[in-house]
Design an enzyme around this catalytic site. Structure first.
Site, PDB file in Angstrom:
ATOM      1  N   ASP A  25      44.990  41.904  41.383  1.00  0.00           N
ATOM      2  CA  ASP A  25      43.890  41.968  42.342  1.00  0.00           C
ATOM      3  C   ASP A  25      43.229  43.348  42.264  1.00  0.00           C
ATOM      4  O   ASP A  25      43.889  44.372  42.477  1.00  0.00           O
ATOM      5  CB  ASP A  25      44.440  41.731  43.757  1.00  0.00           C
ATOM      6  CG  ASP A  25      43.374  41.291  44.739  1.00  0.00           C
ATOM      7  OD1 ASP A  25      42.183  41.354  44.400  1.00  0.00           O
ATOM      8  OD2 ASP A  25      43.735  40.858  45.845  1.00  0.00           O
ATOM      9  N   CYS A  64      36.570  39.121  45.321  1.00  0.00           N
ATOM     10  CA  CYS A  64      37.722  38.248  45.084  1.00  0.00           C
ATOM     11  C   CYS A  64      37.420  36.752  45.085  1.00  0.00           C
ATOM     12  O   CYS A  64      37.646  36.072  44.076  1.00  0.00           O
ATOM     13  CB  CYS A  64      38.798  38.548  46.118  1.00  0.00           C
ATOM     14  SG  CYS A  64      39.374  40.261  46.112  1.00  0.00           S
ATOM     15  N   HIS A 118      41.616  32.597  46.414  1.00  0.00           N
ATOM     16  CA  HIS A 118      41.481  33.434  47.599  1.00  0.00           C
ATOM     17  C   HIS A 118      41.849  32.582  48.807  1.00  0.00           C
ATOM     18  O   HIS A 118      41.315  31.484  48.984  1.00  0.00           O
ATOM     19  CB  HIS A 118      40.061  33.972  47.749  1.00  0.00           C
ATOM     20  CG  HIS A 118      39.969  35.095  48.734  1.00  0.00           C
ATOM     21  ND1 HIS A 118      39.921  34.890  50.089  1.00  0.00           N
ATOM     22  CD2 HIS A 118      39.952  36.443  48.566  1.00  0.00           C
ATOM     23  CE1 HIS A 118      39.851  36.048  50.715  1.00  0.00           C
ATOM     24  NE2 HIS A 118      39.875  37.006  49.811  1.00  0.00           N
ATOM     25  N   ASP A 314      40.879  39.688  38.754  1.00  0.00           N
ATOM     26  CA  ASP A 314      39.674  39.025  39.253  1.00  0.00           C
ATOM     27  C   ASP A 314      38.421  39.871  39.041  1.00  0.00           C
ATOM     28  O   ASP A 314      37.320  39.340  38.907  1.00  0.00           O
ATOM     29  CB  ASP A 314      39.814  38.620  40.726  1.00  0.00           C
ATOM     30  CG  ASP A 314      40.292  39.743  41.631  1.00  0.00           C
ATOM     31  OD1 ASP A 314      40.530  40.874  41.140  1.00  0.00           O
ATOM     32  OD2 ASP A 314      40.455  39.486  42.844  1.00  0.00           O
ATOM     33  N   HIS A 315      38.567  41.185  38.980  1.00  0.00           N
ATOM     34  CA  HIS A 315      37.443  42.102  38.715  1.00  0.00           C
ATOM     35  C   HIS A 315      38.002  43.508  38.675  1.00  0.00           C
ATOM     36  O   HIS A 315      39.206  43.717  38.847  1.00  0.00           O
ATOM     37  CB  HIS A 315      36.356  42.000  39.796  1.00  0.00           C
ATOM     38  CG  HIS A 315      36.914  41.945  41.179  1.00  0.00           C
ATOM     39  ND1 HIS A 315      37.474  43.039  41.778  1.00  0.00           N
ATOM     40  CD2 HIS A 315      37.036  40.925  42.060  1.00  0.00           C
ATOM     41  CE1 HIS A 315      37.916  42.697  42.984  1.00  0.00           C
ATOM     42  NE2 HIS A 315      37.665  41.420  43.178  1.00  0.00           N
TER      43      HIS A 315
END
Length: 540
Positions: A25, A64, A118, A314-315
């Site tokens: 995350d 997210c 999420h 996720d990023h």
């Protein structure tokens, strides 16, 4: 070597592999295997050493819920119509098949531990069970304390701080969420031994997401006197205000509030910046240790030879670059993610003397997280979903990404200048607002569409109607253009200094770009560069 890889691949193609899908995350590419000399990530680096590593993988939206939904359905945010945390795609946009649901339909036993989808409305308060999972998703009990006052301050009192290194024995249950998730994932792996049913186990770690509530001993890996600031800690002069994320989530933490930082551009004091960077890296190492426990369990149970391991995030997360913190933007630091595939028999092959490693396989060309679903399903020994039509709201099963299987069969020979990734980010206004980082759907007025190629990142901020989900291509609020050869940090926006009379004349010959712009109803009057013109500019 290519012939041997192909032979192995053909022999193993019909075998169904188990899948261990690990998602961190807010993890940027701050890993040793991605060339970060500060990061201490021995377990992920070890995984990478016998894997295929995609060096330029990008998320579709740097927050997210939209990113995870996009990746797990292989649909872009404008198809899931999820830009915030407040809707469930099956009722909001379309009854799309997810990656775990697809595996479940093929006879796999599918399990979710930690933060995969999420939680909340975005996954129907069930993590999309029973569609995606064979059993209800597991969430660590200790996560309910994550946003509470759990961090001991200098005054000896407990606070809801950003920086939150703790003595684990003093925490509720003497544990932390990622420790609990790893325990449960290990238990589930052990339960699969001796069962002939193939499995997909998805494990979502909460770190390095804020707050940095981590075991305090991990800070010792990163002495504060050895930490450095971001190389570009100032807001670029030509950055459009709409592009700036004012990191409101960071600002509301107790220890950050005490700094009295002016909104939106006031800088965090340098000594506190160093501590944020120290805690972020420590959180990465803490998460890496949990990955190590999972990989060791696979080995101990004799599952490593039959289980594909996929590791991603996720990023990313800004660590002071461009004067920004957190995610919520279209910059590389927010959209660039690790993507690692360990495929037994393909990236790590067997011969008469046992298993041997291929040389580290890296793919430098640009890929996207929407590519994960079709690639995982194919590399596990199945088939990939078919590509979506231009408008796919009625299609339950298809992919808006690409099956990257060919990259496992053929070594990368050259730069593919036509490979691109697309990211986007919504804003409520042209200037930074308190809700600029995460506006509700009804408040979105501008959408920043960003194209990342080998040579450049190009972003247009366009008018957006949240009621109709339509973008107004004639309503250009701002633009960004960064030529990466001379500006890898994306600090010099040359959009306003460039000739915008050039139309993208090569759309028809660039299928991925053409499909993207057609899908969003971009007209031929849209003022963007052709690839040839951008490459010309990069050589000037």
């Amino acid at each position: 070597m290519d012939i041997f890889i192909l032979f192995n691949w053909l022999c193993l193609l019909s075998e169904r592999r188990n899948v261990l899908f690990i998602i961190a995350d807010d993890l940027r590419t701050s890993l040793g295997c991605y060339g970060d000399t500060v990061a201490k990530s021995p377990n992920i680096d070890q995984l990478a050493s016998k894997s295929q590593v995609f060096l330029n993988a990008y998320a579709q939206q740097a927050v997210c819920a939209p990113s995870r939904t996009s990746m797990l359905t292989s649909r872009r945010p404008d198809t899931t119509r999820l830009y915030d945390f407040n809707s469930y795609w099956r009722v909001h946009s379309g009854n799309y098949t997810t990656m775990p649901q697809y595996f479940k339909s093929k006879g796999y036993f599918t399990m979710s531990v930690g933060k995969v989808f999420h939680p909340g409305i975005a996954s129907n308060h069930t993590d999309d069970y029973p569609y995606s999972w064979s059993i209800p998703a597991y969430h660590p009990a200790s996560f309910r304390f994550e946003k509470k006052k759990m961090c001991k301050g200098e005054d000896g009192e407990l606070h809801a701080n950003l920086l939150c290194a703790v003595n684990v024995t003093e925490q509720p249950g003497r544990t932390l969420p990622d420790l609990e998730s790893t325990d449960e994932a290990v238990r589930l792996l052990k339960s699969r031994v001796g069962d002939d049913t193939p499995f997909l186990l998805a494990v979502g770690f909460h770190k390095p997401h804020i707050p940095f509530r981590i075991p305090q001993e991990y800070l010792s890996l990163y002495p504060i006197d050895q930490m450095t600031l971001a190389p570009d800690p100032d807001v670029p002069k030509l950055l459009p205000p709409v592009a700036y994320n004012p990191w409101s989530d960071v600002r509301r933490r107790d220890d950050v509030q005490k700094l009295n930082i002016s909104f939106p551009y006031g800088p965090i004091p340098k000594d506190f910046q160093l501590r944020i960077r120290q805690h972020y890296y420590a959180a990465v190492s803490f998460m890496d240790a949990q990955v190590g426990r999972l990989l060791s369990t696979l080995d101990q149970l004799g599952l490593a030879d039959s289980t594909m391991v996929v590791f991603t995030s996720d990023h990313g997360w800004s660590l002071g670059e461009h004067g920004e913190w957190a995610k919520y933007s279209n910059f590389d630091v927010a959209t660039h993610v690790p993507l690692i595939f360990y495929v037994p028999g393909v990236t790590h092959y067997q011969h008469n003397c046992g298993y041997a490693r291929l040389p580290l396989i890296v793919i430098r060309n640009v890929v996207e997280l929407v590519d994960v679903f079709p690639t995982v399903s194919y590399q596990a020994g199945g088939t990939a979903p078919e590509p979506c039509p231009d408008v796919s709201f009625q299609e339950e099963l298809c992919t808006e990404g690409n099956n990257l299987a060919h990259t496992f069969r053929h070594r990368e020979r050259r730069v593919d200048e036509e490979a691109v990734s697309f990211s986007q980010y919504p804003r409520p206004a042209d200037t930074p607002q308190v809700n600029s980082d995460l506006p509700d759907l009804k408040d979105i007025k501008v959408m920043g569409y960003s194209l990342r190629s080998w040579d450049y990142r190009y972003t247009l901020w366009l008018g957006f109607n949240p009621k109709t989900f339509q973008v107004n291509v004639s309503d250009v609020h701002a633009g960004e253009l960064y030529m990466l050869a001379g500006d890898p940090g994306q600090d010099s926006n040359i959009y306003s200094n460039s000739d915008h009379s050039v139309v993208m004349t090569k759309m028809a010959s660039l299928p991925r770009v053409s499909k993207f712009f057609e899908f969003y109803s971009f007209s031929t009057n849209l003022l963007v560069y052709s690839f040839s013109d951008l490459r010309f500019l990069s050589r000037r």
